[in-house]
Write a protein that holds these residues in place. Structure first.
Motif, mmCIF file in Angstrom:
data_model
loop_
_atom_site.group_PDB
_atom_site.id
_atom_site.type_symbol
_atom_site.label_atom_id
_atom_site.label_comp_id
_atom_site.label_asym_id
_atom_site.label_seq_id
_atom_site.Cartn_x
_atom_site.Cartn_y
_atom_site.Cartn_z
ATOM 1 N N ALA A 1 43.673 25.435 -20.336
ATOM 2 C CA ALA A 1 42.726 24.337 -20.151
ATOM 3 C C ALA A 1 41.426 24.742 -20.835
ATOM 4 O O ALA A 1 40.843 25.771 -20.509
ATOM 5 N N ILE A 2 40.997 23.936 -21.801
ATOM 6 C CA ILE A 2 39.795 24.222 -22.567
ATOM 7 C C ILE A 2 38.760 23.159 -22.242
ATOM 8 O O ILE A 2 39.003 21.962 -22.438
ATOM 9 N N THR A 3 37.605 23.582 -21.747
ATOM 10 C CA THR A 3 36.484 22.684 -21.503
ATOM 11 C C THR A 3 35.595 22.769 -22.739
ATOM 12 O O THR A 3 35.146 23.855 -23.094
ATOM 13 N N HIS A 4 35.368 21.619 -23.376
ATOM 14 C CA HIS A 4 34.653 21.637 -24.647
ATOM 15 C C HIS A 4 33.900 20.350 -24.893
ATOM 16 O O HIS A 4 34.086 19.348 -24.202
ATOM 17 N N ASP A 5 33.052 20.382 -25.904
ATOM 18 C CA ASP A 5 32.330 19.207 -26.364
ATOM 19 C C ASP A 5 33.246 18.476 -27.334
ATOM 20 O O ASP A 5 33.576 19.012 -28.401
ATOM 21 N N ALA A 6 33.640 17.274 -27.003
ATOM 22 C CA ALA A 6 34.594 16.525 -27.831
ATOM 23 C C ALA A 6 33.994 16.123 -29.175
ATOM 24 O O ALA A 6 34.726 15.802 -30.108
ATOM 25 N N GLU A 7 32.677 16.166 -29.288
ATOM 26 C CA GLU A 7 32.013 15.780 -30.541
ATOM 27 C C GLU A 7 32.039 16.891 -31.576
ATOM 28 O O GLU A 7 31.757 16.662 -32.736
#
Length: 72
Positions: free
Chosen positions: A65-71
């Motif tokens: 599971a990677i939490t990231h900025d989709a932009e």
């Protein structure tokens, strides 16, 4: 007294900023992952990428599971 139209515009602007900065969580199945050294490798490779806030690896379920900025 607060100028109502300007205040409403400011609130809408803040709401848009909050929506734009919400992190995205992407979950990936890694079928061949079988040992802790691979978990460490995933953390090292993904954790340094721009826009990545957190990496969680579940070896038993073979999921990342990677939490990231989709932009980015």
């Amino acid at each position: 007294m607060i100028d109502e139209p300007a205040y409403t515009t400011y609130i809408l602007y803040l709401e848009l900023m909050v929506e734009a900065t919400q992190p995205t969580v992407t979950e990936i199945e890694v079928a061949g992952m079988c040992c802790q050294s691979e978990v460490d490798l995933i953390h090292r490779k993904l954790g340094v990428l721009s826009g990545v806030y957190d990496v969680k690896v579940n070896l038993v379920l073979r999921r990342v599971a990677i939490t990231h900025d989709a932009e980015q």
